[in-house]
Design a protein around this motif. Structure first.
Motif, PDB file in Angstrom:
ATOM      1  N   TYR A  35       0.823  -1.203   0.000  1.00 22.36           N
ATOM      2  CA  TYR A  35       0.000   0.000   0.000  1.00 22.36           C
ATOM      3  C   TYR A  35       0.861   1.259   0.000  1.00 22.36           C
ATOM      4  N   LEU A  36       0.323   2.307  -0.622  1.00 23.39           N
ATOM      5  CA  LEU A  36       0.803   3.669  -0.417  1.00 23.39           C
ATOM      6  C   LEU A  36      -0.191   4.365   0.501  1.00 23.39           C
ATOM      7  N   TYR A  37       0.305   4.893   1.617  1.00 22.65           N
ATOM      8  CA  TYR A  37      -0.561   5.558   2.587  1.00 22.65           C
ATOM      9  C   TYR A  37      -0.129   7.005   2.780  1.00 22.65           C
ATOM     10  N   THR A  38      -1.110   7.868   2.955  1.00 21.53           N
ATOM     11  CA  THR A  38      -0.850   9.189   3.507  1.00 21.53           C
ATOM     12  C   THR A  38      -0.942   9.074   5.027  1.00 21.53           C
ATOM     13  N   GLY A  39      -0.724  10.172   5.744  1.00 18.16           N
ATOM     14  CA  GLY A  39      -0.879  10.131   7.193  1.00 18.16           C
ATOM     15  C   GLY A  39      -2.308   9.774   7.579  1.00 18.16           C
ATOM     16  N   LEU A  40      -2.463   8.910   8.576  1.00 19.66           N
ATOM     17  CA  LEU A  40      -3.786   8.446   8.992  1.00 19.66           C
ATOM     18  C   LEU A  40      -3.841   8.299  10.506  1.00 19.66           C
ATOM     19  N   ASP A  41      -5.065   8.336  11.032  1.00 18.91           N
ATOM     20  CA  ASP A  41      -5.342   8.065  12.449  1.00 18.91           C
ATOM     21  C   ASP A  41      -6.520   7.097  12.449  1.00 18.91           C
ATOM     22  N   VAL A  42      -6.245   5.789  12.630  1.00 12.48           N
ATOM     23  CA  VAL A  42      -7.265   4.780  12.335  1.00 12.48           C
ATOM     24  C   VAL A  42      -7.320   3.678  13.401  1.00 12.48           C
ATOM     25  N   PRO A  43      -8.486   3.460  14.002  1.00  8.71           N
ATOM     26  CA  PRO A  43      -8.687   2.248  14.794  1.00  8.71           C
ATOM     27  C   PRO A  43      -8.993   1.092  13.838  1.00  8.71           C
ATOM     28  N   ILE A  44      -8.445  -0.090  14.133  1.00 14.24           N
ATOM     29  CA  ILE A  44      -8.619  -1.249  13.258  1.00 14.24           C
ATOM     30  C   ILE A  44      -9.212  -2.391  14.077  1.00 14.24           C
ATOM     31  N   PRO A  45     -10.330  -2.963  13.639  1.00 15.33           N
ATOM     32  CA  PRO A  45     -10.888  -4.115  14.355  1.00 15.33           C
ATOM     33  C   PRO A  45      -9.925  -5.303  14.307  1.00 15.33           C
ATOM     34  N   ALA A  46     -10.193  -6.280  15.164  1.00 14.60           N
ATOM     35  CA  ALA A  46      -9.369  -7.476  15.193  1.00 14.60           C
ATOM     36  C   ALA A  46      -9.460  -8.206  13.848  1.00 14.60           C
ATOM     37  N   MET A  47      -8.326  -8.735  13.385  1.00 15.69           N
ATOM     38  CA  MET A  47      -8.248  -9.376  12.081  1.00 15.69           C
ATOM     39  C   MET A  47      -8.042 -10.882  12.245  1.00 15.69           C
ATOM     40  N   ASP A  48      -8.433 -11.652  11.233  1.00 14.93           N
ATOM     41  CA  ASP A  48      -8.372 -13.104  11.325  1.00 14.93           C
ATOM     42  C   ASP A  48      -7.025 -13.673  10.883  1.00 14.93           C
ATOM     43  N   HIS A  49      -6.060 -12.827  10.549  1.00 18.24           N
ATOM     44  CA  HIS A  49      -4.715 -13.258  10.174  1.00 18.24           C
ATOM     45  C   HIS A  49      -3.684 -12.559  11.068  1.00 18.24           C
ATOM     46  N   TYR A  50      -2.487 -13.141  11.102  1.00 15.23           N
ATOM     47  CA  TYR A  50      -1.330 -12.480  11.687  1.00 15.23           C
ATOM     48  C   TYR A  50      -0.723 -11.590  10.606  1.00 15.23           C
TER      49      TYR A  50
END
Length: 295
Positions: A35-50
């Protein structure tokens, strides 16, 4: 138990430009996206992978909250981060970065852990690492990225073999393996559960961790988690989220606080976090709930 998000769901929570991906290549138990990302402030839910995040270009201050604890590092090309499976997190960075993600399935990690220990495995957890350098990790991740981008002969088998090498190295340096205990696990006593609920009611607006919950009832984290699941039929994290939503529903239905104030009182990172969680688990937004409650 709430559904964990998948790697393909991640752009919903962390918007960015996909540079490359293993989607559609038929890989099993391992995945790649860059990915290319700009600056972000993000909560992320629990994911099913490591997940292994490899920083390819750009550098930025990086803040991350895992299990209620914030960590700050500066991430630069050559660094990597780890995020264990089934763990909610919150990330904040300010600069543009180019990163690759490598996703390892629970089935792969459990199978490799069982093979190398010759014991039945109940859970695998990666350490909370926001910034580190390890040429073995980045070398394998880069090889997986190259395979996704150039798609050589025997790609699926090659990617899986790289994933197994990566998993073994992670177990050697960056992971905790919990083994299955065949002794039946009983529920928490009513007094312990009452003590825990009182603690949560007082501290729900804070970043409650599983360590704090276990300490409240006088148990170790692993023992507490097993007894708690036997009591409630869900994980401590899911229970805390349910308690937060129940409080939010009460406040939205009967109170006059602004939605962002309700989010803070219930322990959500911000109003957007509350909205995403409520929509995902209850099928309604806070604004809609308040409107219907007053209608």
């Amino acid at each position: 138990m709430p559904t964990l998000i998948t790697p393909r769901d991640l752009p919903t929570w962390v918007p960015g430009q996909i540079v490359s991906a293993s989607d559609g290549l038929g890989w099993k138990d391992v995945g790649h996206r860059a990915y290319l990302y700009t600056g972000l402030d993000v909560p992320i839910p629990a994911m099913d992978h490591y997940m292994v995040v490899r920083y390819r270009s750009g550098q930025t201050p990086m803040d991350r909250r895992v299990e209620g604890r914030w960590t700050r590092k500066r991430c630069t090309p050559g660094d990597f981060s780890l995020l264990t499976r089934s763990e909610q997190s919150h990330w904040h960075w300010t600069e543009c970065i180019n990163v690759s993600h490598t996703y390892l399935s629970d089935a792969l990690m459990t199978r490799v852990a069982t093979d190398i220990t010759d014991r039945p495995v109940s859970e695998v957890r990666l350490h909370d690492i926001l910034q580190a350098q390890d040429s073995v990790v980045t070398g394998i991740v880069d090889a997986i990225t190259t395979e996704a981008e150039h798609r050589g002969l025997g790609g699926s088998l090659y990617a899986e073999s790289l994933a197994i090498q990566l998993a073994v190295h992670l177990f050697r340096k960056y992971a905790l393996i919990n083994f299955r205990n065949d002794v039946p696990v009983g529920p928490l006593s009513s007094s312990r559960m009452r003590r825990l609920d009182e603690y949560l009611d007082t501290h729900l607006h804070e970043g409650v961790t599983i360590e704090q919950m276990a300490e409240t009832v006088g148990l170790g984290v692993w023992t507490f988690s097993r007894h708690f699941r036997a009591t409630k039929g869900l994980s401590p994290y899911d229970y805390v989220t349910r308690c937060r939503l129940e409080r939010a529903v009460r406040l939205l239905s009967t109170g006059t606080q602004a939605i962002k104030e309700v989010a803070a009182m219930c322990g959500f990172a911000d109003q957007a976090h509350l909205t995403r969680t409520m929509r995902g688990r209850m099928g309604i937004t806070p604004a809609r709930l308040r409107k219907e409650g007053r209608g």
